[in-house]
Design a protein around this motif. Structure first.
Motif, PDB file in Angstrom:
ATOM      1  N   ALA A 224       1.205  -1.462  -0.091  1.00  8.42           N
ATOM      2  CA  ALA A 224       0.249   0.189  -0.070  1.00  8.42           C
ATOM      3  C   ALA A 224       1.106   1.423  -0.406  1.00  8.42           C
ATOM      4  O   ALA A 224       0.681   2.571  -0.519  1.00  8.42           O
ATOM      5  CB  ALA A 224      -1.135   0.144   1.328  1.00  8.42           C
ATOM      6  N   ALA A 225       1.845   1.058   0.501  1.00 15.20           N
ATOM      7  CA  ALA A 225       2.907   2.063   0.719  1.00 15.20           C
ATOM      8  C   ALA A 225       3.424   2.715  -1.005  1.00 15.20           C
ATOM      9  O   ALA A 225       3.569   3.844  -0.814  1.00 15.20           O
ATOM     10  CB  ALA A 225       3.105   2.424   1.913  1.00 15.20           C
ATOM     11  N   GLU A 226       3.650   1.711  -1.375  1.00 20.80           N
ATOM     12  CA  GLU A 226       4.379   2.374  -2.382  1.00 20.80           C
ATOM     13  C   GLU A 226       3.751   2.247  -3.853  1.00 20.80           C
ATOM     14  O   GLU A 226       4.070   3.623  -4.440  1.00 20.80           O
ATOM     15  CB  GLU A 226       4.952   0.863  -2.944  1.00 20.80           C
ATOM     16  N   VAL A 227       2.491   2.052  -3.773  1.00 20.42           N
ATOM     17  CA  VAL A 227       1.024   2.253  -4.692  1.00 20.42           C
ATOM     18  C   VAL A 227       0.380   3.568  -4.096  1.00 20.42           C
ATOM     19  O   VAL A 227       0.974   4.716  -5.020  1.00 20.42           O
ATOM     20  CB  VAL A 227      -0.238   1.905  -4.374  1.00 20.42           C
ATOM     21  N   MET A 228       0.826   4.323  -3.133  1.00 20.65           N
ATOM     22  CA  MET A 228       0.290   5.893  -2.731  1.00 20.65           C
ATOM     23  C   MET A 228       1.465   6.911  -2.873  1.00 20.65           C
ATOM     24  O   MET A 228       1.470   7.302  -3.644  1.00 20.65           O
ATOM     25  CB  MET A 228       0.501   5.587  -1.065  1.00 20.65           C
ATOM     26  N   LYS A 229       2.889   5.673  -2.799  1.00 19.40           N
ATOM     27  CA  LYS A 229       3.785   6.946  -3.044  1.00 19.40           C
ATOM     28  C   LYS A 229       4.161   6.888  -4.839  1.00 19.40           C
ATOM     29  O   LYS A 229       4.258   8.002  -4.997  1.00 19.40           O
ATOM     30  CB  LYS A 229       5.290   6.116  -2.485  1.00 19.40           C
ATOM     31  N   GLU A 230       3.459   6.248  -5.792  1.00 17.95           N
ATOM     32  CA  GLU A 230       3.771   6.420  -6.881  1.00 17.95           C
ATOM     33  C   GLU A 230       2.847   7.056  -7.405  1.00 17.95           C
ATOM     34  O   GLU A 230       2.014   7.438  -8.567  1.00 17.95           O
ATOM     35  CB  GLU A 230       3.403   4.357  -7.065  1.00 17.95           C
ATOM     36  N   GLY A 231       1.862   7.159  -5.985  1.00 17.47           N
ATOM     37  CA  GLY A 231       0.403   8.437  -6.577  1.00 17.47           C
ATOM     38  C   GLY A 231      -0.325   7.740  -7.587  1.00 17.47           C
ATOM     39  O   GLY A 231      -1.344   8.318  -8.322  1.00 17.47           O
ATOM     40  N   LYS A 232      -0.818   6.734  -7.423  1.00 22.19           N
ATOM     41  CA  LYS A 232      -2.149   6.171  -8.168  1.00 22.19           C
ATOM     42  C   LYS A 232      -3.316   6.032  -7.341  1.00 22.19           C
ATOM     43  O   LYS A 232      -4.121   5.675  -7.540  1.00 22.19           O
ATOM     44  CB  LYS A 232      -1.877   4.959  -7.995  1.00 22.19           C
ATOM     45  N   LEU A 261      -0.612   5.712   6.739  1.00 25.27           N
ATOM     46  CA  LEU A 261      -0.160   6.097   5.758  1.00 25.27           C
ATOM     47  C   LEU A 261      -0.299   7.065   4.776  1.00 25.27           C
ATOM     48  O   LEU A 261       0.094   8.297   3.763  1.00 25.27           O
ATOM     49  CB  LEU A 261      -0.373   4.546   4.418  1.00 25.27           C
ATOM     50  N   ALA A 262      -1.615   6.996   4.707  1.00 26.73           N
ATOM     51  CA  ALA A 262      -2.388   7.840   4.329  1.00 26.73           C
ATOM     52  C   ALA A 262      -2.187   9.909   4.084  1.00 26.73           C
ATOM     53  O   ALA A 262      -2.074  10.594   3.871  1.00 26.73           O
ATOM     54  CB  ALA A 262      -4.054   8.026   3.897  1.00 26.73           C
ATOM     55  N   PRO A 268      -6.499  11.636   1.103  1.00 23.44           N
ATOM     56  CA  PRO A 268      -7.981  10.928   2.403  1.00 23.44           C
ATOM     57  C   PRO A 268      -8.391   9.795   2.605  1.00 23.44           C
ATOM     58  O   PRO A 268      -8.518   9.382   1.387  1.00 23.44           O
ATOM     59  CB  PRO A 268      -9.374  12.612   1.188  1.00 23.44           C
ATOM     60  N   PHE A 269      -8.978  10.108   3.775  1.00 19.14           N
ATOM     61  CA  PHE A 269      -8.449   8.567   4.356  1.00 19.14           C
ATOM     62  C   PHE A 269     -10.430   9.218   4.309  1.00 19.14           C
ATOM     63  O   PHE A 269     -10.755   9.703   5.550  1.00 19.14           O
ATOM     64  CB  PHE A 269      -8.635   8.449   5.401  1.00 19.14           C
TER      65      PHE A 269
END
Length: 368
Positions: A224-232, A261-262, A268-269
């Motif tokens: 999840a953290a990587e997917v967030m960092k990649e802007g997805k 992480l969010a 937004p969570f």
């Protein structure tokens, strides 16, 4: 869920039975189980054949009807049996407050008819269970209508566990927002956490979204953290099993980490849940009971040993996300934002019936 695959169906009249979709068998096969007494419903809830806070509440309500089918006609014995049935069903799982809310509602319906013939009370109990079922359908759609305004066209949305039609009467809570946004023509791509240790995201959410034609990508929880960092990811939406008066929210284990992480990635969570999931008797999330489940779910998932025999295991089924990490809570009465005791009370008490109130909250949330 789709009409072809209903999670819960009552068959017959007061002497009828409850048909449930056995979610432990998905996605490999679609299997239904018929419950004829409260013991079968207790087992279905305990073993996660039926799961999701709203669906658990609905199943428990029907479980009361099953348990009262052959209750004695003597009034004292009848209500003693009612106490036994509701107490027994309440022992199935401790965290999802909808379970206790539904059982209390069934008890109150029966108590209001003291002095009436037992058959009259049985009919009233079935009417109440059916009302709980139908009301959940309506409020899930309302959650979707409120929540879709928070989702922009072209968004990637991350979700955890399963908060769709499988967890409710129909449509879901978190997934209701996605379904409604898609119905409005918004292009939404969902990223579904697998949700260890029981893989509800992989087995249930991915299956459900594919059945509805929603683009979905399955990821391992630790991606999840990587997917967030990649802007997805542009939004995270989850369901809830219990929400305290201050907005602290219990949901499937792993939700708290996603909220952290969010916040770090400025995403937004959101939490989506019906008003029946709020437990205003609890001032904060530290008072929410957290279910501890069988260690074998971790060491031997689906019967496959993956850890050393005899290793110590800690297996809480839920964690609590502090209110300050939640951008908004979406319920059938409106969008609660900011998430605090005062706004929760205002919306739950009907502030959302005034169009100016919730609209301001929606605009504020969308800009956060």
């Amino acid at each position: 869920m789709t009409k072809e695959v209903a999670t819960l169906v009552w068959i017959g009249d007061t002497d009828g039975s409850l048909r449930i979709l056995d979610q432990t068998r998905l996605p490999r096969e679609v299997v239904f189980r018929e419950c004829h007494d409260e013991r079968a419903v207790w087992e279905a809830i305990k073993t996660l054949q039926v799961r999701g806070a709203p669906a658990i509440g609905i199943a428990a309500a029907y479980g009361v009807c099953l348990g009262m089918k052959f209750a004695p006609n003597d009034e004292r014995a009848f209500f003693q049996r009612l106490d036994e049935v509701t107490s027994y069903l309440a022992s199935s799982r401790p965290t999802a407050v909808n379970l206790f809310w539904a059982l209390d509602r069934m008890r109150r319906r029966a108590e209001a008819l003291r002095g009436q013939p037992p058959d009259t009370i049985r009919k009233a109990l079935l009417e109440e269970a059916r009302a709980i079922h139908e009301e959940d359908r309506a409020l899930c759609h309302a959650i979707g209508r409120w929540g879709e305004r928070l989702i922009e066209d072209g968004s990637g949305v991350l979700t955890h566990c399963n908060a769709g039609g499988l967890a409710t009467a129909e449509y879901g809570t978190a997934l209701a927002v996605i379904y409604e946004a898609s119905a409005k023509g918004k292009r939404i791509h969902v990223y579904a956490d697998e949700t260890r240790p029981l893989l509800q995201g992989a087995r249930l959410t991915a299956w459900e979204l594919k059945a509805h034609g929603i683009p979905v990508t399955l990821i391992c929880d630790d991606m999840a953290a990587e997917v967030m960092k990649e802007g997805k990811i542009q939004a995270v939406i989850v369901g809830a099993d219990r929400i305290a008066a201050n907005g602290d929210t219990a949901n499937k284990i792993g939700t708290y980490g996603l909220a952290i992480l969010a916040r770090y990635h400025r995403i937004p969570f959101y939490v989506a849940a019906p008003s029946s999931t709020f437990d205003l008797r609890l001032s904060h999330g530290g008072l929410i009971p957290i279910e501890q489940r069988d260690p074998r779910e971790v060491t031997c998932p689906f019967g496959i040993p993956i850890a050393p025999e005899g290793v110590d295991v800690y297996n809480p089924a839920f964690d609590v996300t502090p209110a300050e990490l939640i951008n908004a809570i979406i319920c059938e009465k409106g969008v609660i934002q900011p998430v605090n005791r005062e706004t929760i009370a205002a919306v739950l008490n009907g502030a959302a019936e005034n169009p100016t109130g919730p609209q301001r909250m929606l605009e504020s949330s969308a800009s956060s």
